[in-house]
Structure formats: structure tokens, C-alpha cells
Design a protein around this motif. Sequence first.
Motif, mmCIF file in Angstrom:
data_model
loop_
_atom_site.group_PDB
_atom_site.id
_atom_site.type_symbol
_atom_site.label_atom_id
_atom_site.label_comp_id
_atom_site.label_asym_id
_atom_site.label_seq_id
_atom_site.Cartn_x
_atom_site.Cartn_y
_atom_site.Cartn_z
ATOM 1 N N LEU A 85 0.841 -1.187 0.000
ATOM 2 C CA LEU A 85 0.000 0.000 0.000
ATOM 3 C C LEU A 85 0.881 1.243 0.000
ATOM 4 C CD1 LEU A 85 -2.824 -0.655 2.635
ATOM 5 C CD2 LEU A 85 -3.048 -0.641 0.147
ATOM 6 N N ILE A 86 0.459 2.264 -0.709
ATOM 7 C CA ILE A 86 1.169 3.535 -0.683
ATOM 8 C C ILE A 86 0.885 4.206 0.658
ATOM 9 C CG2 ILE A 86 1.328 5.825 -1.723
ATOM 10 C CD1 ILE A 86 0.352 4.435 -4.357
ATOM 11 N N PRO A 87 1.917 4.577 1.414
ATOM 12 C CA PRO A 87 1.676 5.247 2.701
ATOM 13 C C PRO A 87 0.822 6.496 2.512
ATOM 14 C CG PRO A 87 3.974 4.606 2.496
ATOM 15 C CD PRO A 87 3.338 4.377 1.154
ATOM 16 N N ARG A 88 -0.173 6.645 3.380
ATOM 17 C CA ARG A 88 -1.089 7.776 3.269
ATOM 18 C C ARG A 88 -1.017 8.656 4.511
ATOM 19 N NH1 ARG A 88 -2.925 3.660 0.204
ATOM 20 N NH2 ARG A 88 -4.087 4.171 -1.701
ATOM 21 N N GLN A 89 -1.366 9.920 4.306
ATOM 22 C CA GLN A 89 -1.271 10.880 5.407
ATOM 23 C C GLN A 89 -2.156 10.473 6.571
ATOM 24 O OE1 GLN A 89 -2.586 14.926 4.616
ATOM 25 N NE2 GLN A 89 -1.062 15.731 6.032
ATOM 26 N N ASP A 90 -3.308 9.874 6.294
ATOM 27 C CA ASP A 90 -4.202 9.437 7.375
ATOM 28 C C ASP A 90 -3.490 8.501 8.344
ATOM 29 O OD1 ASP A 90 -6.251 10.849 6.206
ATOM 30 O OD2 ASP A 90 -7.156 9.107 5.229
ATOM 31 N N THR A 91 -2.622 7.657 7.806
ATOM 32 C CA THR A 91 -1.943 6.665 8.626
ATOM 33 C C THR A 91 -0.906 7.299 9.552
ATOM 34 O OG1 THR A 91 -2.317 5.037 6.884
ATOM 35 C CG2 THR A 91 -0.662 4.476 8.525
ATOM 36 N N LEU A 94 -1.796 7.195 13.208
ATOM 37 C CA LEU A 94 -1.447 5.991 13.965
ATOM 38 C C LEU A 94 0.012 6.043 14.423
ATOM 39 C CD1 LEU A 94 -1.933 3.121 15.007
ATOM 40 C CD2 LEU A 94 -1.498 2.283 12.679
ATOM 41 N N ALA A 95 0.906 6.384 13.514
ATOM 42 C CA ALA A 95 2.325 6.455 13.867
ATOM 43 C C ALA A 95 2.566 7.508 14.942
ATOM 44 C CB ALA A 95 3.154 6.760 12.620
ATOM 45 N N GLU A 96 1.906 8.643 14.827
ATOM 46 C CA GLU A 96 2.075 9.723 15.811
ATOM 47 C C GLU A 96 1.608 9.292 17.192
ATOM 48 O OE1 GLU A 96 1.460 13.365 12.575
ATOM 49 O OE2 GLU A 96 -0.177 12.733 13.886
ATOM 50 N N GLU A 97 0.472 8.576 17.243
ATOM 51 C CA GLU A 97 -0.030 8.118 18.538
ATOM 52 C C GLU A 97 0.917 7.099 19.173
ATOM 53 O OE1 GLU A 97 -2.546 9.119 20.384
ATOM 54 O OE2 GLU A 97 -3.078 10.660 18.923
ATOM 55 N N ALA A 98 1.474 6.222 18.346
ATOM 56 C CA ALA A 98 2.411 5.227 18.867
ATOM 57 C C ALA A 98 3.682 5.892 19.383
ATOM 58 C CB ALA A 98 2.748 4.213 17.778
ATOM 59 N N VAL A 99 4.196 6.870 18.651
ATOM 60 C CA VAL A 99 5.403 7.591 19.078
ATOM 61 C C VAL A 99 5.145 8.321 20.396
ATOM 62 C CG1 VAL A 99 6.913 9.545 18.526
ATOM 63 C CG2 VAL A 99 6.396 7.830 16.776
ATOM 64 N N LYS A 100 4.005 8.967 20.481
ATOM 65 C CA LYS A 100 3.653 9.697 21.704
ATOM 66 C C LYS A 100 3.589 8.747 22.899
ATOM 67 C CE LYS A 100 0.207 12.404 21.140
ATOM 68 N NZ LYS A 100 -1.198 12.888 21.014
ATOM 69 N N LEU A 101 2.982 7.587 22.690
ATOM 70 C CA LEU A 101 2.860 6.592 23.752
ATOM 71 C C LEU A 101 4.230 6.091 24.201
ATOM 72 C CD1 LEU A 101 1.222 4.500 25.441
ATOM 73 C CD2 LEU A 101 1.308 3.020 23.429
ATOM 74 N N ILE A 126 8.431 4.832 13.664
ATOM 75 C CA ILE A 126 8.476 4.721 15.120
ATOM 76 C C ILE A 126 9.918 4.541 15.591
ATOM 77 C CG2 ILE A 126 7.856 3.251 17.090
ATOM 78 C CD1 ILE A 126 5.205 2.656 15.618
ATOM 79 N N LEU A 127 10.653 3.653 14.931
ATOM 80 C CA LEU A 127 12.020 3.365 15.348
ATOM 81 C C LEU A 127 12.952 4.553 15.109
ATOM 82 C CD1 LEU A 127 12.408 -0.336 14.148
ATOM 83 C CD2 LEU A 127 11.712 0.525 16.394
ATOM 84 N N LYS A 128 12.705 5.299 14.046
ATOM 85 C CA LYS A 128 13.521 6.491 13.784
ATOM 86 C C LYS A 128 13.291 7.554 14.854
ATOM 87 C CE LYS A 128 15.690 7.774 10.578
ATOM 88 N NZ LYS A 128 17.157 7.813 10.310
ATOM 89 N N LEU A 129 12.041 7.674 15.292
ATOM 90 C CA LEU A 129 11.671 8.746 16.223
ATOM 91 C C LEU A 129 11.781 8.335 17.683
ATOM 92 C CD1 LEU A 129 8.607 10.071 14.206
ATOM 93 C CD2 LEU A 129 10.830 11.192 14.454
#
Length: 287
Positions: A85-91, A94-101, A126-129
Amino acid sequence: MKVGTESLEAAGIEEAALDAWLLMESVTGISRAAYYGDPERELEEAQAFRYLECIERRKKRIPLQHITGEQEFMGFPFYVNRHVLIPRQDTETLAEEAVKLIRSRRDGRLRVLDLCTGSGCILLSILKLCPGTEGVGCDISGDALTVAEKNARRLEVEAKWVRSDLFAEFAQDREPYDVIVSNPPYIRTSDIEGLQEEVRLHDPKIALDGGEDGLYFYRKIVKDSISYIRDKGSLLFETGCDQGEDVAALMKEYGYEDVRVRKDLAGLDRVVSGIYHRGRVCGSGFL
């Protein structure tokens, strides 16, 4: 670029001018500033041929990202092709919430599992951030994992990749995960034919089809996740805009608490998360 824009407009491409520019940039490496500084510059013959070839491919509804081979996600460049799947901005929600957590927790090296990883964009971001986090990405598609591995090398991130139908190959992995994330297939089977041609004809169907009601993979992941998640570990999903409450109910049934539905930038339900507590009584019995 004018020729490219007009050609795409005639073919009914919605963002014709933008796509024409991005294809020009991909072929020539010329920045927007450099182009406007010398708009009369002529392309080399080979570049012009390549550019017009790309325009013709885009007119056939081949996704722009499949032509350029790249899509930005969370500020990082990801290689993509027809196997993911082409990564989409909506996704990114999810990444932002995981990083915050993950950043909010200070209890040692955390283990993160990304189910249905595809291009690896969620896990690798996630791993980069979140340096020091241990990451595992799994997908049923070997071709998808090849893309994910390429992106890991490109971003200089270490991750483990497992070819597996969800948790099928994790039976011997007895060390639980602190965080499980997933953007599983969630399009209703009957809705796939109504998707844009770029998605319906070029995204892998296996990454789109979520069954009759779109919830097939959520049911399997939620049910099985309780065998692989740590006590007080977190499960986070991307969902369709009308699936948030249904997925939240599934998570509560299997013992997840503090279940929340978060919206994306468009104000639509996009991420459902919850915390698992072992030893609680739930709708399916004692866990």
C-alpha cells in the motif's frame, strides 16, 4: 511541464498540475526554485522522452508513487511499489499516537510489533523517532517484506522482519510486546469495486480486503493479541472512518481498558487504542 499538465488534465487526473510537476522533478532532479529561476530551460532529449513516458503511465491511472518509486511518510522517504500500500497521510495519525505513547513510557527498552507492515512505514518511523526501541514487522507477503527491508536499509534502521499470517509464526516467541500496532485490511469486500482506479487496480487486494463487514482482521488480531502483549501493554489500530466504535467494542470484550478513538486531521475516526490488563474478567471469560 505545461504539456504534461494539459495531457493529464485531458485524461481527467484530478491534481494534474501537481502530478506533472512531481514527475518532472523525479525525472530531472530539478527543484521547484531552480525551475522557476529558469523556466525556459529545455530538457535533454533523454529526459524529455522519459518525462513524456511517465506522463503516459500516469494517464493510465498508474499511481504517481509507483512511477516515482517513492512516497514521504512522517517526514521520511519510503520506497514503494505494486506489492505494498502507498503510505497515506491518514496513517500518520497511527504512527504519531504510537510515538507519543512510547515517548511517555520510561520503563526500559520497549518491544514493538507491527502487524501487516507492508512498506514498513509505520514501524520504521516509530524506530527512527524513538531510538532504543526494538521493532518487529510482520506481513503475509514476502514481496512486501522485501520492500520493508529495503526501506530499513535506506533509513539506516535495524528491525526484524517475519513472514507470517498475523501471529501464526509467533507461537515460539514468548517474550511479550509492549506495543502492538496495525493498519490491517479494512475495506468491505463489496466496496472495493467502487474505489479509485489507482487503488482498485494497483494496490495489492490482499492489503485492502477486510471481509464482508471490514472487521475480519480486527477480530483475529484482538483475540490473538492477548497471548502476545505484555500486561499494561498497548494495542493501536488504524480503522476506517466508520469503524472506530466497532473496533473499540471488540477490544473491550477481550479485556482492553482505557479504549480511545482518535480522529485524523479531517476530523474522522482513525485510530483506536487500548491498554491490556491481564487477569481481568471480560466478555470471553477470565484472562
